[in-house]
Design an enzyme around this catalytic site. Structure first.
Site, PDB file in Angstrom:
ATOM      1  N   TRP A 290       4.696   0.554  33.646  1.00 16.57           N
ATOM      2  CA  TRP A 290       5.249   1.229  32.463  1.00 16.57           C
ATOM      3  C   TRP A 290       6.264   0.257  31.872  1.00 16.57           C
ATOM      4  O   TRP A 290       7.270  -0.041  32.484  1.00 16.57           O
ATOM      5  CB  TRP A 290       5.900   2.547  32.870  1.00 16.57           C
ATOM      6  CG  TRP A 290       6.259   3.441  31.730  1.00 16.57           C
ATOM      7  CD1 TRP A 290       5.454   4.363  31.129  1.00 16.57           C
ATOM      8  CD2 TRP A 290       7.528   3.530  31.062  1.00 16.57           C
ATOM      9  NE1 TRP A 290       6.133   5.016  30.131  1.00 16.57           N
ATOM     10  CE2 TRP A 290       7.408   4.531  30.061  1.00 16.57           C
ATOM     11  CE3 TRP A 290       8.748   2.872  31.204  1.00 16.57           C
ATOM     12  CZ2 TRP A 290       8.459   4.875  29.225  1.00 16.57           C
ATOM     13  CZ3 TRP A 290       9.801   3.209  30.371  1.00 16.57           C
ATOM     14  CH2 TRP A 290       9.655   4.203  29.389  1.00 16.57           C
TER      15      TRP A 290
ATOM     16  N   HIS B  80      22.171  27.953  10.198  1.00 18.26           N
ATOM     17  CA  HIS B  80      23.107  26.833  10.082  1.00 18.26           C
ATOM     18  C   HIS B  80      22.379  25.509   9.882  1.00 18.26           C
ATOM     19  O   HIS B  80      22.886  24.452  10.279  1.00 18.26           O
ATOM     20  CB  HIS B  80      24.006  26.780  11.318  1.00 18.26           C
ATOM     21  CG  HIS B  80      24.908  27.967  11.450  1.00 18.26           C
ATOM     22  ND1 HIS B  80      26.157  28.027  10.859  1.00 18.26           N
ATOM     23  CD2 HIS B  80      24.725  29.156  12.067  1.00 18.26           C
ATOM     24  CE1 HIS B  80      26.710  29.196  11.125  1.00 18.26           C
ATOM     25  NE2 HIS B  80      25.866  29.905  11.857  1.00 18.26           N
TER      26      HIS B  80
ATOM     27  N   GLU C  72      12.313  24.568  26.074  1.00 15.38           N
ATOM     28  CA  GLU C  72      11.221  24.110  26.926  1.00 15.38           C
ATOM     29  C   GLU C  72       9.886  24.207  26.204  1.00 15.38           C
ATOM     30  O   GLU C  72       9.034  23.315  26.319  1.00 15.38           O
ATOM     31  CB  GLU C  72      11.202  24.919  28.228  1.00 15.38           C
ATOM     32  CG  GLU C  72      10.080  24.585  29.194  1.00 15.38           C
ATOM     33  CD  GLU C  72      10.101  23.149  29.694  1.00 15.38           C
ATOM     34  OE1 GLU C  72       9.077  22.712  30.245  1.00 15.38           O
ATOM     35  OE2 GLU C  72      11.118  22.445  29.523  1.00 15.38           O
TER      36      GLU C  72
ATOM     37  N   GLU D  23       5.600  16.907  23.697  1.00 11.38           N
ATOM     38  CA  GLU D  23       5.163  15.984  24.753  1.00 11.38           C
ATOM     39  C   GLU D  23       3.665  15.740  24.726  1.00 11.38           C
ATOM     40  O   GLU D  23       3.216  14.595  24.862  1.00 11.38           O
ATOM     41  CB  GLU D  23       5.516  16.561  26.139  1.00 11.38           C
ATOM     42  CG  GLU D  23       6.930  16.328  26.600  1.00 11.38           C
ATOM     43  CD  GLU D  23       7.137  16.870  27.997  1.00 11.38           C
ATOM     44  OE1 GLU D  23       7.738  16.157  28.809  1.00 11.38           O
ATOM     45  OE2 GLU D  23       6.710  18.006  28.285  1.00 11.38           O
TER      46      GLU D  23
ATOM     47  N   ASN E  13       8.599  -1.916  40.983  1.00 10.22           N
ATOM     48  CA  ASN E  13       8.975  -0.737  40.196  1.00 10.22           C
ATOM     49  C   ASN E  13      10.496  -0.753  40.082  1.00 10.22           C
ATOM     50  O   ASN E  13      11.189  -0.819  41.099  1.00 10.22           O
ATOM     51  CB  ASN E  13       8.496   0.545  40.894  1.00 10.22           C
ATOM     52  CG  ASN E  13       8.885   1.795  40.124  1.00 10.22           C
ATOM     53  OD1 ASN E  13       9.312   1.730  38.981  1.00 10.22           O
ATOM     54  ND2 ASN E  13       8.740   2.945  40.752  1.00 10.22           N
ATOM     55  N   GLY E  14      11.020  -0.684  38.868  1.00 12.71           N
ATOM     56  CA  GLY E  14      12.468  -0.706  38.678  1.00 12.71           C
ATOM     57  C   GLY E  14      12.873  -1.699  37.602  1.00 12.71           C
ATOM     58  O   GLY E  14      12.039  -2.173  36.827  1.00 12.71           O
TER      59      GLY E  14
ATOM     60  N   LYS F  65       7.406  20.989  25.462  1.00  8.33           N
ATOM     61  CA  LYS F  65       5.998  20.933  25.883  1.00  8.33           C
ATOM     62  C   LYS F  65       5.094  20.570  24.704  1.00  8.33           C
ATOM     63  O   LYS F  65       4.183  19.757  24.828  1.00  8.33           O
ATOM     64  CB  LYS F  65       5.557  22.271  26.474  1.00  8.33           C
ATOM     65  CG  LYS F  65       6.084  22.534  27.849  1.00  8.33           C
ATOM     66  CD  LYS F  65       5.485  21.581  28.870  1.00  8.33           C
ATOM     67  CE  LYS F  65       6.446  21.302  30.002  1.00  8.33           C
ATOM     68  NZ  LYS F  65       7.614  20.534  29.676  1.00  8.33           N
TER      69      LYS F  65
ATOM     70  N   ARG G 119       1.832   9.198  36.876  1.00  7.84           N
ATOM     71  CA  ARG G 119       3.215   8.762  36.710  1.00  7.84           C
ATOM     72  C   ARG G 119       3.463   8.141  35.335  1.00  7.84           C
ATOM     73  O   ARG G 119       4.600   7.999  34.903  1.00  7.84           O
ATOM     74  CB  ARG G 119       3.576   7.748  37.806  1.00  7.84           C
ATOM     75  CG  ARG G 119       3.541   8.328  39.199  1.00  7.84           C
ATOM     76  CD  ARG G 119       3.709   7.252  40.255  1.00  7.84           C
ATOM     77  NE  ARG G 119       5.038   6.673  40.241  1.00  7.84           N
ATOM     78  CZ  ARG G 119       6.065   7.125  40.963  1.00  7.84           C
ATOM     79  NH1 ARG G 119       5.910   8.167  41.748  1.00  7.84           N
ATOM     80  NH2 ARG G 119       7.238   6.533  40.915  1.00  7.84           N
TER      81      ARG G 119
END
Length: 612
Positions: free
Chosen positions: A74, A508, A485, A492, A100-101, A489, A27
């Protein structure tokens, strides 16, 4: 984002909680901690860094006890550090919490608590919440469950929390609003977690705690009530998850395993939904809205990240085959506009986890304005399926790698099925054309399997461009979302700056970046834009750019110009995104491995973004 694990029962809690935290590492997190309760009282161990750092730190400590809770953090409020790691304790040190939050009004609450004499040890919003609970319990002279219930009425934001109490060492309290929480039901024991991955080893019976519910848990009993104090009868569901799905199965990384699982995951996604011989698509999840689909004004797709890219593919397909206008929106922007939404609109919300905070907020707003909500999700029992009027599960199985692979292609597959289903309802496609398309779609898993055979060639290409600092991905039509995408990837997991563009937009602006050091990845399959893409390739080559081309098997024209070609099987243009995405996933994977990056857990990223 963040991970929660809790245990209460007859077993030793430490190994269960520790293993659970390891299962939740996917996570994304920057610190970890565990609290245990035994005859000697409460023991808290927490460290910045990986779970392995915490494990080593606590190795010589007292880790006994049959009640425990753990957390991977996190960072939001406060930098990653030992002091900001969870669990946090109350001012009197009797209560501890994992969370969490985000508590949005924490600053105001903290100011009031400081005025009342509270001293804080961290910079987190979470510590403010446990101090608030302590203060309410002291002032009102009430039990902890009631104090938690009243405190949660005072906070705004999102939370999934577990609380432990020194004075009541035989119970845990859990609650949620806007952040996921699942309770595993065993015999004489209960398990708590952010998702089912830490639980499946011990039980496949679970309760998905709903928003604004609070649970009092002992080893033999569970009481669930709403925040308005109404007792609930929780629904026990059986998990479809299997333990072997959570293992690497001989692959070096979860991401590689999940790339190779796509022939199977796409087939699972289609199973029981397509009938090629009859030219029919059946989607039981949205069947009751079949009549409404004939008369809707438009479709709005809301999603974030990779799911937004899948939504763009859906836009091409739905407009092409069902002839319904489609808008694709970032959920994070959509929710803060004042969009025009009516009861004739269908909003399709896409989320792998089903817990994406921005997407959930967009759903709530659209529902208030009368729209019909369809959810596309991979996790049964998640919040988005419950918030939606109807929807379709992707059945991709658990995805542990943070960078989405099989979840993306499963989402694209579902959107393809929805596009064909809507066309079927509206009569915008002939039966013969539908038979042709569904027959080919049925063969896509086999073609993806064949495409995976290019892995060695892709690895060689990766070796050539792994030291690049920038990369462009270009495509036309439905190849444009594939380019987006592919760029996502690469950035990331390898930390190479990469951008995806429509190929025609290169002139352009981005063409100014092209030189002999710039790799440019083209989606250059033989489709309706083939000749135009060839022109774009020639423009890049004229400026000495390195061209990597995804081409149709047997292509000769592009091979004359490109530096490197990666072949994929020939297919109808509708299925290009499913086939062309796979080599880009493998390319990013191999580059990241060669650069020594943590492929499954990229820095700063979380698998499920459950806070803004």
């Amino acid at each position: 984002m963040c991970g929660i694990v809790g245990y209460i029962g007859y077993r030793e809690a430490w190994p269960i909680v520790l293993k659970g935290l390891k299962r939740l590492e996917y996570r994304g997190y920057d610190s970890a901690g565990i609290a245990l309760m035994n005859e000697g009282g409460q023991h808290i161990y927490k460290k910045a860094g990986k779970v392995a750092v915490l494990e080593e730190f606590a190795e010589s400590q007292d880790r006994s006890g049959s009640i425990g809770m753990g957390h991977t953090r996190w960072a939001t409020h406060g930098v990653p550090s030992d002091r900001n790691s969870h669990p946090h304790t109350s001012n009197n040190q009797k209560l501890s919490i994992i969370h969490n939050g985000i508590i949005e009004n924490y600053a105001t609450l903290k100011e009031e608590l400081v005025a009342r004499g509270h001293v804080f040890d961290s910079d987190t919003d979470t510590e403010v919440l446990i101090h608030l609970i302590e203060e309410i319990q002291k002032i009102e002279q009430i039990d902890l469950l009631e104090a938690v219930r009243l405190a949660l009425h005072e906070v705004s934001g999102a939370y999934a929390i577990v609380i432990m109490d020194k004075e009541n060492p035989d119970r845990l309290i859990a609650a949620r609003k806007g952040s996921p929480m699942v309770i595993g039901v065993g015999k004489g024991e209960y398990f708590i977690a952010s998702d089912a991955t830490p639980i499946i080893e011990y039980t496949n019976n679970v309760i998905y705690l709903k928003d604004n519910e609070i649970a009092l848990i002992t080893k033999n009993d569970l009481l669930v009530k709403q925040l308005d104090n109404v007792v609930q009868t929780p629904l026990i569901q059986e998990l479809e998850l299997k333990l072997e799905m959570l293992e690497k199965g001989g692959f070096d990384h979860f991401m590689l395993k999940e790339i190779y699982e796509q022939p199977r995951s796409i087939k699972d996604c289609m199973r029981g939904r397509i009938y090629p011989e009859e030219g029919k698509v059946q989607l039981g999840g949205i069947k009751e809205f079949a009549e409404k689909l004939k008369n809707i004004d438009r479709i709005i797709i809301v999603a974030c990240g990779t799911s937004w890219h899948a939504g763009l593919v859906g836009e091409y397909l739905i407009e092409e085959y069902a002839r319904i206008p489609v808008e694709v929106e970032y959920a994070s922007e959509f929710r803060y506009r004042n969009p025009i939404i009516t009861e004739k609109d269908v909003v399709i919300a896409i989320s792998q986890s089903g817990e994406t905070a921005d997407t959930m907020a967009a759903i709530e707003m659209a529902k208030e304005r009368g729209a019909t909500i369809f959810g596309i999700c991979n996790v049964a029992g998640a919040s988005i399926p419950r918030l939606s009027h109807a929807g379709v599960y992707t059945h991709a199985g658990p995805e542990i790698g943070v960078a989405s692979t099989k979840a993306f292609t499963a989402q694209v597959t579902v959107l393809t099925l929805m596009a064909f289903y809507m066309a079927q309802q509206k009569g915008t496609i002939t039966t013969s054309k539908m038979i042709e398309l569904l027959t080919e779609l049925d063969n896509i898993p086999e073609k993806i399997q064949k495409g995976l055979e290019s892995n060695d060639i892709i690895k060689q290409v990766a070796e050539k461009i792994k030291d690049s600092t920038n990369c462009l991905f270009l495509g036309r039509g439905s190849g444009f979302p594939v380019a987006l995408e592919g760029a996502l990837k690469l950035k990331e997991i390898s930390y190479i700056h990469a951008e995806g563009y429509p190929a025609a937009e290169m002139k352009h602006g981005p063409i100014a970046l092209i030189d002999e050091e710039m790799p440019v990845v083209f989606i250059a399959t033989q489709n309706s834009s083939y000749e135009k893409v060839i022109s774009n390739i020639q423009e890049v080559k004229a400026r000495k750019g390195k061209v990597i081309a995804i081409v149709t098997e047997g292509d000769t024209e592009v091979k004359k110009m490109a530096d490197y070609c990666i072949e994929i099987p020939d297919a109808n243009e509708a299925f290009l995104p499913l086939l062309a995405t796979i080599p880009l996933q493998l390319l990013s994977y191999h580059i990241a491995v060669m650069r020594g990056c943590n492929v499954d857990q990229p820095r700063n990223l979380a698998k499920s973004v459950t806070v803004e």
